[in-house]
Design a protein around this motif. Structure first.
Motif, short mmCIF file in Angstrom:
data_model
loop_
_atom_site.label_atom_id
_atom_site.label_comp_id
_atom_site.label_asym_id
_atom_site.label_seq_id
_atom_site.Cartn_x
_atom_site.Cartn_y
_atom_site.Cartn_z
N ARG A 8 -16.78 -55.31 8.20
CA ARG A 8 -16.11 -56.12 7.57
C ARG A 8 -15.12 -56.26 8.05
O ARG A 8 -13.82 -55.51 7.72
CB ARG A 8 -15.81 -54.92 5.95
N CYS A 9 -14.57 -58.08 7.10
CA CYS A 9 -13.03 -58.21 6.90
C CYS A 9 -12.01 -57.15 6.52
O CYS A 9 -10.71 -57.96 7.11
CB CYS A 9 -12.58 -59.61 6.32
N GLN A 10 -12.19 -56.51 5.54
CA GLN A 10 -10.97 -55.49 4.66
C GLN A 10 -10.16 -55.07 6.05
O GLN A 10 -9.01 -54.02 6.08
CB GLN A 10 -11.73 -54.21 4.39
N PRO A 36 -11.53 -65.52 10.24
CA PRO A 36 -10.29 -66.52 8.73
C PRO A 36 -9.35 -65.91 8.97
O PRO A 36 -8.54 -65.12 9.30
CB PRO A 36 -11.47 -65.52 8.03
N SER A 38 -8.37 -66.52 5.05
CA SER A 38 -7.59 -65.64 4.10
C SER A 38 -8.53 -64.33 3.91
O SER A 38 -9.30 -64.52 3.30
CB SER A 38 -8.06 -67.13 3.20
N GLU A 41 -9.30 -62.60 1.27
CA GLU A 41 -10.39 -63.60 -0.07
C GLU A 41 -11.59 -62.84 0.75
O GLU A 41 -12.51 -63.19 0.00
CB GLU A 41 -9.95 -65.03 -0.17
N LYS A 42 -12.07 -62.79 1.93
CA LYS A 42 -13.26 -62.29 2.23
C LYS A 42 -13.38 -61.09 2.88
O LYS A 42 -13.95 -60.69 3.52
CB LYS A 42 -13.19 -63.39 3.63
N ASN A 44 -15.30 -58.86 1.92
CA ASN A 44 -16.21 -57.97 1.71
C ASN A 44 -16.98 -58.59 2.76
O ASN A 44 -18.41 -57.92 3.24
CB ASN A 44 -16.84 -57.80 0.51
N HIS A 45 -16.52 -59.69 3.49
CA HIS A 45 -17.68 -61.04 4.51
C HIS A 45 -17.34 -59.77 5.79
O HIS A 45 -16.37 -59.28 5.90
CB HIS A 45 -17.10 -61.78 4.65
N TYR A 46 -18.18 -60.26 6.49
CA TYR A 46 -18.12 -60.03 8.31
C TYR A 46 -17.68 -60.68 8.89
O TYR A 46 -17.75 -61.82 8.88
CB TYR A 46 -19.40 -59.69 8.05
#
Length: 337
Positions: A8-10, A36, A38, A41-42, A44-46
């Motif tokens: 996760r980006c987190q 990424p 940003s 903004e992301k 929860n994206h992977y």
């Protein structure tokens, strides 16, 4: 086919924050590695885990940062874990159940992450390991996040100041003197088969201290999922030693359809059977701590018709039998002479 591992980006955000604080060209480093820019903004994206680890190592080397994994991990909080894992921890009645949930849902944080528990005398190791990253240089950056993630789960039960007695890493890694000074009471180990922190077995039955309220996404009329969860927990103890209401009966009492009732519970991250099991456990643990009632009577009073079933269910929550649980609490009440 080689597995394509993601994270996760987190978990990249704390590393980027470390870079931002010292004025490093964070966006340029991210762009160079095709990550990424940003990140917030992301969250929860992977993203590919190998690129994330490469960013951490590149930033540490090019910017002269000491122990970037440690510095990033210090910025990690319980709220940064995935919603699914937070929900599972939030509704775990004891630390033992929460650790089992951590092992079950770890892959939602990192698709390559495996987690398990190992008993070591009077302590339990919370072990984590990344698959397919054995050739990645400086994996301790990820190991720090893994261990601190486990630590935050324990803190939901042991309090915000709890730190492990031992923290272990897979690779040949030695924390810097500055890092050791922050974790003065923690022993560090390297060259382990997995990364891990340990907790005393005596802590496994600690109750949940978390107070975070799950959000409700059900727009139907009537009480939301959290209100229903609270109401059921207050009501069910009255029925444990008699006829426990069915799902249909509970829905009728709440004035909503069965389907709506189950959806509201699902939005709150829990099922009716989960709630019933938790209420039974909480009732039993209260009787075991505060009364001298026989084990079989505690079982019946908590809604179990089979004492053996009660013992198995209680062990799932605490890792010990009801008799062992009572013995521990009684020993804590003995005043030293």
């Amino acid at each position: 086919m080689t597995a394509f591992h993601l994270i996760r980006c987190q978990f990249l955000i704390p590393f980027a924050d470390v870079c931002d604080e010292i004025g490093a060209p964070t966006e340029a480093l991210l762009s160079k590695l095709r990550l990424p820019v940003s990140l917030e903004e992301k969250a929860n994206h992977y993203i590919p885990i190998l690129l994330a680890v490469r960013f951490a190592e590149t930033a540490q080397r090019s910017q002269g940062i000491t122990d970037i994994g440690f510095q990033a991990a210090r910025r990690l909080q319980f709220c940064h874990l995935s919603e699914r894992l937070r929900t599972a921890i939030r509704f775990s009645p004891t630390l033992f159940v929460a650790l089992q949930q951590l092992c079950k849902w770890a892959s939602f944080e990192d698709t390559a992450l495996g987690a398990w528990l190992e008993r070591d005398d009077n302590r339990v190791r919370i072990c984590t390991k990344l698959a397919g990253t054995s050739n990645v240089p400086h994996p301790e950056h990820s190991h720090w996040l893994q261990n601190v993630m486990s630590m935050h789960v324990v803190r939901q039960f042991a309090g915000p100041d709890w730190v492990p007695a031992t923290m272990a890493f897979e690779g040949r890694y030695e924390p810097s003197p500055e890092t050791r000074s922050v974790w003065g009471n923690t022993r560090f180990m390297s060259n382990q088969s997995a990364s891990w922190i340990d907790v005393p077995v005596s802590m496994l039955d600690l109750p949940n201290l978390a107070s975070e309220t799950p959000a409700s996404h059900d727009d139907e009329a009537g009480p939301d999922g959290h209100e229903i969860v609270s109401a059921i927990k207050l009501m069910l103890p009255s029925y444990l030693d008699d006829k426990i209401p069915t799902v249909a009966e509970i829905a009728e009492m709440a004035g909503i359809s069965i389907r709506s009732f189950q959806r509201k519970l699902s939005n709150a991250g829990v099922s009716y059977s989960d709630l019933l099991d938790r209420v039974r456990f909480e009732n039993a643990s209260k009787l075991l701590r505060g009364t001298d009632a026989k084990i079989i009577d505690v079982a019946f009073s908590s809604g179990y018709t089979d004492p053996a079933h009660f013992t198995r269910a209680f062990r799932r929550f605490t890792g010990v039998t009801p008799r062992e649980f009572r013995g521990k609490w009684k020993s804590q009440l003995v005043t030293p002479q």
